[in-house]
Enzyme design. Sequence first.
Site, PDB file in Angstrom:
ATOM      1  N   THR A   1       0.873  -1.176   0.000  1.00 42.03           N
ATOM      2  CA  THR A   1       0.000   0.000   0.000  1.00 42.03           C
ATOM      3  C   THR A   1       0.912   1.229   0.000  1.00 42.03           C
ATOM      4  O   THR A   1       1.364   1.654  -1.037  1.00 42.03           O
ATOM      5  CB  THR A   1      -0.961  -0.003   1.198  1.00 42.03           C
ATOM      6  OG1 THR A   1      -0.227  -0.186   2.399  1.00 42.03           O
ATOM      7  CG2 THR A   1      -1.983  -1.117   1.059  1.00 42.03           C
TER       8      THR A   1
ATOM      9  N   LYS B   1       3.473  -6.989   4.208  1.00 42.35           N
ATOM     10  CA  LYS B   1       3.244  -5.592   3.848  1.00 42.35           C
ATOM     11  C   LYS B   1       2.859  -4.871   5.122  1.00 42.35           C
ATOM     12  O   LYS B   1       2.305  -5.472   6.062  1.00 42.35           O
ATOM     13  CB  LYS B   1       2.157  -5.432   2.783  1.00 42.35           C
ATOM     14  CG  LYS B   1       0.741  -5.778   3.186  1.00 42.35           C
ATOM     15  CD  LYS B   1      -0.045  -4.767   3.973  1.00 42.35           C
ATOM     16  CE  LYS B   1       0.041  -3.376   3.428  1.00 42.35           C
ATOM     17  NZ  LYS B   1      -0.761  -2.457   4.346  1.00 42.35           N
TER      18      LYS B   1
ATOM     19  N   THR C   1       0.384  -3.950  12.427  1.00 40.74           N
ATOM     20  CA  THR C   1      -0.634  -3.886  11.386  1.00 40.74           C
ATOM     21  C   THR C   1      -0.084  -4.223  10.022  1.00 40.74           C
ATOM     22  O   THR C   1       0.714  -3.485   9.475  1.00 40.74           O
ATOM     23  CB  THR C   1      -1.216  -2.491  11.332  1.00 40.74           C
ATOM     24  OG1 THR C   1      -1.672  -2.191  12.620  1.00 40.74           O
ATOM     25  CG2 THR C   1      -2.361  -2.438  10.362  1.00 40.74           C
TER      26      THR C   1
ATOM     27  N   GLU D   1       5.948   4.500   7.479  1.00 40.80           N
ATOM     28  CA  GLU D   1       5.561   5.756   6.822  1.00 40.80           C
ATOM     29  C   GLU D   1       6.292   6.964   7.386  1.00 40.80           C
ATOM     30  O   GLU D   1       6.175   7.286   8.570  1.00 40.80           O
ATOM     31  CB  GLU D   1       4.058   5.986   6.990  1.00 40.80           C
ATOM     32  CG  GLU D   1       3.222   5.120   6.069  1.00 40.80           C
ATOM     33  CD  GLU D   1       1.739   5.277   6.361  1.00 40.80           C
ATOM     34  OE1 GLU D   1       1.372   5.938   7.349  1.00 40.80           O
ATOM     35  OE2 GLU D   1       0.948   4.715   5.581  1.00 40.80           O
TER      36      GLU D   1
ATOM     37  N   ASN E   1      -0.215  11.005   6.091  1.00 38.45           N
ATOM     38  CA  ASN E   1      -1.485  10.563   6.650  1.00 38.45           C
ATOM     39  C   ASN E   1      -2.536  11.663   6.734  1.00 38.45           C
ATOM     40  O   ASN E   1      -3.600  11.455   7.320  1.00 38.45           O
ATOM     41  CB  ASN E   1      -1.254   9.938   8.026  1.00 38.45           C
ATOM     42  CG  ASN E   1      -0.591   8.591   7.888  1.00 38.45           C
ATOM     43  OD1 ASN E   1      -1.161   7.666   7.336  1.00 38.45           O
ATOM     44  ND2 ASN E   1       0.659   8.500   8.346  1.00 38.45           N
TER      45      ASN E   1
END
EC number: 2.3.1.35
Lengths: 383, 383
Positions: A146, A168, A179, A259, A378
């Site tokens: 993603t 992932k 997660t 991220e 985000n």
Amino acid sequence: MSVTAAQGFLASGVAAGIKESGDPDLALVVNRGPSRAAAGVFTSNRVQAAPVRWSRRVVAGRRVAAVVLNSGGANACTGPDGAADTRAAAERTARAVGADPDEVAVCSTGLIGVRLPMDRLLPGIDSAAGALSPDGGGDAAAAIKTTDSVHKTAAVTRSGWTVGGMAKGAGMLAPGLATMLVVLTTDADADARLLDSALRAAVRTTFDRVDSDGCMSTNDTVLLLASGASGTAPGPAEFADAVHAVCLDLARQLVADAEGASKEIEVAVVGAASEEDAVAVGRSVARNNLLKCALHGEDPNWGRVLSAIGTTDAVFDPDRLDVAINGVWVCRDGAPGEPREKADLSGRRITLTVDLRSGDASAVLWTNDLTAEYVHENSAYSS
Amino acid sequence: MSVTAAQGFLASGVAAGIKESGDPDLALVVNRGPSRAAAGVFTSNRVQAAPVRWSRRVVAGRRVAAVVLNSGGANACTGPDGAADTRAAAERTARAVGADPDEVAVCSTGLIGVRLPMDRLLPGIDSAAGALSPDGGGDAAAAIKTTDSVHKTAAVTRSGWTVGGMAKGAGMLAPGLATMLVVLTTDADADARLLDSALRAAVRTTFDRVDSDGCMSTNDTVLLLASGASGTAPGPAEFADAVHAVCLDLARQLVADAEGASKEIEVAVVGAASEEDAVAVGRSVARNNLLKCALHGEDPNWGRVLSAIGTTDAVFDPDRLDVAINGVWVCRDGAPGEPREKADLSGRRITLTVDLRSGDASAVLWTNDLTAEYVHENSAYSS
């Protein structure tokens, strides 16, 4: 080095048009046996995506013939329609690869709260089935990305058998599973009970100890599939060790690619009265936004470590806490120790050591710094 | 509109040179009586600053004659030397204003883990004592600012008596007291028991429900001092209501001025089986970094609300959760409701409503968005 490293497995990854970008978004992993033994662990979030609810039932049967995974949509919080979509994906996969739908696990990842485009996903399953290959592990790993910047695979080979996998995960990376989606495969001859115990033991000290951003997903899934194709039955300890090694490798890859992160931070808690205490303290430190900002700024602000420790119920005396940053004991007895300027935080990897001086238990957690890039990634679009 | 709004109080704020910037950094609040009744609540962080340990003992005596407050240093995690520094500050204040050291509360705020410059702080106390004035409330509020961009004061006047106060706090703003220093004063004739019950009730639903960044301080202190100078003894309910109003006003000012924030977010949880459940769900939502980023980007990403709810132990059915953003019910029955595009997040204030549909209890929490400015402010220098 992937889900096709072990004998008996085929995989593929294709662009089904689920993602608007046109990037690969659909993966298949198929177990050609002779065994189809499997185990799985799932998110402990009480809000669970339709594919998690489905796959939990599949894994309860202890056999998985195939896994269909999509990025571009989490199929979470989608109600009865979303559940029907998951079932349709399992049924289409079962037809395409010659399996029983009740032995097809489903994994989805992406935005929560929107339906999947089934008119594109279902034909994509047929395309993926046509592309299945014993060399398809890399394509499969690429198709489940993603916000991941790289795809993550790992494998270890022991005497005659192999454990491999893919993962992932870059955001919503937190406990009770970090997660992510993970599929592990092995050609060892191992029954579902051995798979389950090895997987749970490995996850407990690897993925469960990643806490990148404190946010637990609705879709976390880790599956372990065994084909038995090597004809070798390893001992339980040797097998558990190999599974742990692959999980640790993948967990570190998740933290390395989180991220917006600029630092990979290891929080080592020692001298704890219990492992639970060590994990609770490590988790509190790993989740402290102010500390994560300070480490981003390469500021050895150990006061923020102590303020995080102080919010826990762990056994400790505030006046007997020691904290080291990259090996420099900047806090001794809950007060200033060596000069904080001695701690060099310029590298990408940072180790925080907390000594609770209350026992012999310990734990290691992995987290990241908090950056403007994380905020941007985000806040700029839905993910 | 401050700690000198009520009769019987003097205050001052001066620049003692504790801050390198030369800004005001030392404040005094003195109660001239006739009563010196007082109550206080303190951080629940187990790592507590020297002034918190000291003031806790002072307040246990139920009388406070003066409060000395400094910014520019938290005097937390400073060991026995830090404790001696706090005692010295109390003793110097006692001499300067004519009080017993055991009736002088001390509050400090700033960087954790460094000693205060006592060679500048102690003379500063003498200067502040010389500057005491019945109009000094504003100067005192200005002198306790750290990263606060404005000083915070509030007051309400009822029939013949007044409750006023001041607060500081912009980062480390989280529960079990919102991280801050607060001094409230009243000229009501109220004994320490009434002060204590009114203060605890007010704090529970105001400061304790602010969770700007999830980070709990080592120095949180809220003091309530009564002079009795009005000669009026209000009823307990009327008095508690006035204290609550001042606390709520100051709590909202803290959220409005939180570090780097661009949004003030009210999280209203209704339909809960218990108030504890409502608070737990509200806290989990308020602390979710991904959601806070989304709201910063004005993205009504309600999936992140549900993923936060799902991490709690509260009573709810995942398939019967409703969520509204600024009054638009974007999630019904745990699935998509009205189009998320209908929710307009362009204003500074955002209200999230979570209906757990499991009972009649409710709670409101206040938080902020997560911004690149927050990261910058907390990574660019030690604070």
